[in-house]
Design an enzyme around this catalytic site. Structure first.
Site, mmCIF file in Angstrom:
data_model
loop_
_atom_site.group_PDB
_atom_site.id
_atom_site.type_symbol
_atom_site.label_atom_id
_atom_site.label_comp_id
_atom_site.label_asym_id
_atom_site.label_seq_id
_atom_site.Cartn_x
_atom_site.Cartn_y
_atom_site.Cartn_z
ATOM 1 N N CYS A 1 0.588 -1.210 0.091
ATOM 2 C CA CYS A 1 -0.052 -0.013 -0.112
ATOM 3 C C CYS A 1 0.899 1.227 0.207
ATOM 4 O O CYS A 1 1.365 1.631 -1.043
ATOM 5 C CB CYS A 1 -0.996 -0.234 1.273
ATOM 6 S SG CYS A 1 -2.526 1.028 0.641
ATOM 7 N N GLU B 1 -1.702 -9.062 3.255
ATOM 8 C CA GLU B 1 -1.497 -9.425 4.793
ATOM 9 C C GLU B 1 -2.918 -10.052 5.331
ATOM 10 O O GLU B 1 -3.050 -10.788 6.097
ATOM 11 C CB GLU B 1 -0.853 -8.699 5.518
ATOM 12 C CG GLU B 1 -1.202 -7.386 6.067
ATOM 13 C CD GLU B 1 -1.202 -6.557 5.022
ATOM 14 O OE1 GLU B 1 -1.042 -6.548 3.825
ATOM 15 O OE2 GLU B 1 -1.508 -5.234 5.448
ATOM 16 N N HIS C 1 -3.690 -5.193 0.361
ATOM 17 C CA HIS C 1 -3.206 -5.778 1.561
ATOM 18 C C HIS C 1 -3.144 -7.165 1.563
ATOM 19 O O HIS C 1 -3.989 -7.711 2.178
ATOM 20 C CB HIS C 1 -3.857 -5.043 2.751
ATOM 21 C CG HIS C 1 -3.601 -3.617 2.970
ATOM 22 N ND1 HIS C 1 -2.708 -3.093 3.914
ATOM 23 C CD2 HIS C 1 -4.214 -2.697 2.478
ATOM 24 C CE1 HIS C 1 -2.563 -1.932 3.924
ATOM 25 N NE2 HIS C 1 -3.631 -1.449 3.078
#
Ligand code: GLN
Length: 552
Positions: A385, A513, A511
């Site tokens: 990001c 993650e 993202h």
């Protein structure tokens, strides 16, 4: 059993940070492993509508769901453990409850009545508590109540639990209370008094726990269990020892050993269940506990003092490390203190660099210098990001020669706005819940690094941002070696950039993650850790041969 979901409430006492989220997620995992369909929700007693507007220092990371809810980081644990998605409905705050009730009041829905905490607020809390169970999708809904029993703000939630305990049949609702049994070194003794007080306080509100999960540094032993059971009025088998674990991923197995799942199913009169299938989990845990080598990753961010600010990233590294059978040591590097003069001293010897997501100007120049270091030295680089945006700015400044290039977030008057606010964001004035949020599709370029890592061309990942790569500059970037290899098929937004002439250099606007789970680690983290491992092997063999040369 469908349509008749059973509800487990998890409350906490004595102190915060006892790990209610992990206990809830571990119990859910065990019930899931026994063949039940389970979901977990978190009820937070603060007034913010969601944690989206909270500073990470206050509340840790803001976790984003598929459907774009900005939620408490515990939802991340739920997804990582269960390997299923949560949604808007899985995180409710006092703010949301009041907003709904006040909107109804303005709408005239209460027919001239005085609107009160009991019954109107508690009714709305109960409605939300039961909502997911009414979808017919779940056998069990676990609800974690944020905060600690005794807090003023959690009272309406506890009252709602009390009412449900009274309203629902006994086999459809139960309460687990998490407490602390401290060990006093000087006295060499475990102390049960805080637990007794905590249960007493809970009981005063009319809620009686069915199970006590006791966090402890030392084994409780039967005597302590019996004492707690006697004074807290629960069965001895319902006193569960929760020893400190080396990793949160071990907690489901600890809870299995303590039979937490069995005692819950007994209370809820669930008689049909399987032997728990935790094979994948155990394989993962083995790899996690016995890594074959180690890599060191630099995490460049500005909230590094607080581990919870990058929770999902750190967990993704744990998943990806196990996948690669390496231990990933993450070194936090504060971007504010990186300068051109000290960058090599700070980053040398690392096996990879991750530039973290973030907002605002603080620490930005340090991030850009770190990206430059990774680009120029061939160190594996992964930008997420804001990290991707920094890679774009660095490339614009140092390769394309656009010296004043920046993001309009940090420099609205920049000469070259290579990162610009998204069109649809420009008209938005309200801050809460208005970013580009949740899952969006992305098409990958064949044979790109991203394509190789994902092993497919269509992916979907979650977003949380306002700014984007400015496509006016795309051609200039591409002819000079930075390629856009992931594009949103609907909006044309650039989601991934790569430098082809580099061992591993990738930046993503989304993202990854947020979708990494134990059973399905995020491919980009797995690829990045593999690249770091390769970098480590290469640099250690160069170091060894340089040493050999020096010795000859
Ligand atoms: N601040 C940047 C934006 O809004 C990046 C956000 C992030 O890293 N999550 O686009």
């Amino acid at each position: 059993m469908k349509n008749m979901a059973k509800y487990i409430f998890v409350t906490g006492g004595v102190t915060s940070s006892l790990g209610k989220g992990i206990i809830a997620a571990s119990l859910a995992k065990l019930l899931q492993a026994r063949g039940l369909s389970v979901t977990i929700q978190k009820l937070d007693p603060y007034i913010n509508i969601d944690p989206g507007t909270l500073n990470p220092y206050e509340h840790g990371e803001c976790y984003v769901t598929e459907d774009g809810a900005e939620t408490d980081l515990d939802l991340g644990h739920y997804e990582r453990f269960l390997n299923t998605f949560t949604s808007q409905a899985n995180n409710v705050t006092t703010g949301k409850i009041y907003q709904t009730v006040i909107n109804k009041e303005r709408n005239g829905d209460f027919l001239g009545k005085t609107v009160q905490v009991v019954p109107h607020i508690t009714d709305e809390i109960k409605r939300r508590m039961l909502l997911l169970g009414k979808t017919g999708e779940f056998d069990i809904v676990i609800t974690e109540i944020g905060g600690t029993v005794g807090d003023i703000e959690s009272l309406p939630f506890i009252e709602a639990v009390r009412q449900l305990q009274w309203e629902l049949p006994e086999d459809r609702v139960m309460v687990i209370h998490l407490t602390l049994v401290p060990y006093l070194k000087a006295a060499k003794e475990l102390k049960t008094k805080p637990t007794q007080h905590s249960v007493k306080m809970l009981s005063e509100t009319g809620v009686h726990p069915d199970v006590l999960v006791c966090r402890t540094e030392e084994p409780l032993g039967n005597d302590i269990k019996r004492k707690i059971a006697l004074f807290c009025n629960v069965k001895q088998e319902a006193v569960i020892e929760a020893m400190d674990a080396a990793t949160i991923y071990e907690v489901p197995l600890l809870m299995l050993r303590e039979k937490l799942d069995i005692i819950c199913m007994k209370k809820l009169k669930i008689t049909e269940f399987n032997e728990p299938n935790l094979d994948k989990w155990k394989v993962y845990l083995d790899k996690l506990k016995y890594p074959k080598s180690k890599v060191t990753i630099g995490l460049i961010g500005k909230y590094i003092e607080l581990q919870d600010a990058y929770k999902s990233i750190l967990e993704s590294f744990i998943h990806a490390g196990a996948m690669n059978e390496v231990k990933v040591q993450v070194i936090n590097v504060h971007s504010e203190f990186i300068t051109e003069d000290n960058v090599s001293e700070k980053l040398e010897g690392l096996d990879g660099l991750l530039v973290a997501p973030g907002f605002g100007t603080r620490g930005i120049e340090g991030k850009i210098i770190a990206v430059q270091y990774a680009r120029e030295t061939g160190m594996p680089f992964f930008g997420i990001c804001l990290g991707m945006q920094m890679a774009v700015i660095e490339f614009a400044r140092n390769v394309l020669g656009l010296k004043g290039a920046h993001s309009t977030e940090m420099d609205p008057k920049t000469s070259d706005a290579v990162i610009n606010m998204m069109e649809e964001q420009k008209k938005i004035k309200m801050m809460g819940g208005t970013m580009r949020l949740g899952a969006y599709p992305c098409e990958l370029t064949e044979d790109s690094l991203a394509h190789k890592i994902y092993g497919k061309t269509s992916i979907s990942e979650r977003h949380r941002h306002r700014y984007e790569f400015n496509s006016d500059y795309l051609e200039q970037f591409e002819t000079n070696g930075m390629k856009a290899t992931g594009i949103n098929p609907d909006s044309g937004l650039v989601e991934i950039i790569e430098i082809t002439d580099h061992p591993f250099f990738i930046g993503v606007q989304y993202h990854p993650e947020l979708k990494s789970t134990v059973e399905s680690p995020a491919p980009l983290f797995v690829g990045f850790v593999a690249a770091a491992k390769e970098h480590n092997e290469k640099t250690s063999s160069t170091k060894a041969s340089t040493l050999r040369d020096a010795l000859i």
